[in-house]
Write a protein that holds these residues in place. Structure first.
Motif, PDB file in Angstrom:
ATOM      1  N   HIS A   1       0.848  -1.199   0.000  1.00 26.10           N
ATOM      2  CA  HIS A   1       0.000   0.000   0.000  1.00 26.10           C
ATOM      3  C   HIS A   1       0.879   1.243   0.000  1.00 26.10           C
ATOM      4  O   HIS A   1       2.010   1.206   0.446  1.00 26.10           O
ATOM      5  CB  HIS A   1      -0.822   0.091   1.291  1.00 26.10           C
TER       6      HIS A   1
ATOM      7  N   CYS B   1      -2.069  -3.440  -3.727  1.00 24.23           N
ATOM      8  CA  CYS B   1      -3.422  -2.987  -3.413  1.00 24.23           C
ATOM      9  C   CYS B   1      -4.049  -2.283  -4.619  1.00 24.23           C
ATOM     10  O   CYS B   1      -3.460  -1.344  -5.160  1.00 24.23           O
ATOM     11  CB  CYS B   1      -3.380  -2.054  -2.217  1.00 24.23           C
TER      12      CYS B   1
ATOM     13  N   CYS C   1      -4.928   1.773  -3.906  1.00 23.63           N
ATOM     14  CA  CYS C   1      -3.926   2.846  -3.867  1.00 23.63           C
ATOM     15  C   CYS C   1      -2.810   2.669  -4.885  1.00 23.63           C
ATOM     16  O   CYS C   1      -1.877   3.456  -4.919  1.00 23.63           O
ATOM     17  CB  CYS C   1      -3.323   2.936  -2.468  1.00 23.63           C
TER      18      CYS C   1
ATOM     19  N   CYS D   1      -3.158   5.175   1.979  1.00 20.45           N
ATOM     20  CA  CYS D   1      -4.298   4.342   1.580  1.00 20.45           C
ATOM     21  C   CYS D   1      -5.219   4.142   2.790  1.00 20.45           C
ATOM     22  O   CYS D   1      -4.748   3.976   3.911  1.00 20.45           O
ATOM     23  CB  CYS D   1      -3.802   2.991   1.090  1.00 20.45           C
TER      24      CYS D   1
HETATM   25 ZN   LIG Z   1      -3.873   0.313  -0.496  1.00 17.66          ZN
END
Ligand SMILES: [Zn+2]
Length: 95
Positions: free
Chosen positions: A34, A90, A93, A38
């Motif tokens: 991430h 992720c 993000c 995020c």
């Molecule tokens: Zn994330």
């Protein structure tokens, strides 16, 4: 430099610093990358990671780096060394 995140507070302080978080979820056998801003990397958010609790319950570990390359290498290394773990970036993000 790679830093292990042990508490929610530590991660909350990094929120405004550009950087990346490697979140390892032991029960889910998941390693996720991430950005620190995020919502899933925000301990204050209900959907965010909770390093303090994860450490207490031994359900995960967290690493921070300002360098995406370094965070990515750490995530890949963890996923490779742990049996059956998957590594994902992720989708929220990723940028
Ligand atoms: Zn994330």
């Amino acid at each position: 430099m790679l830093t292990e995140i042990l508490t929610d507070q530590q991660l909350i302080k990094l929120y405004t610093t550009p950087g990346y978080l490697v979140a390892v979820d032991y029960p889910k056998k998941e390693v996720k990358l991430h950005t620190v801003d995020c919502m899933l990397a925000d301990p204050i958010s209900s959907v965010g990671v909770k390093p303090s609790k994860a450490r207490e319950n031994k359900t995960g570990e967290f690493w921070y780096s300002e360098s995406r390359d370094e965070a990515n290498s750490k995530a890949e290394e963890i996923a490779k060394n742990k049996e059956g773990y998957t590594y994902t970036i992720c989708p929220i993000c990723n940028r």
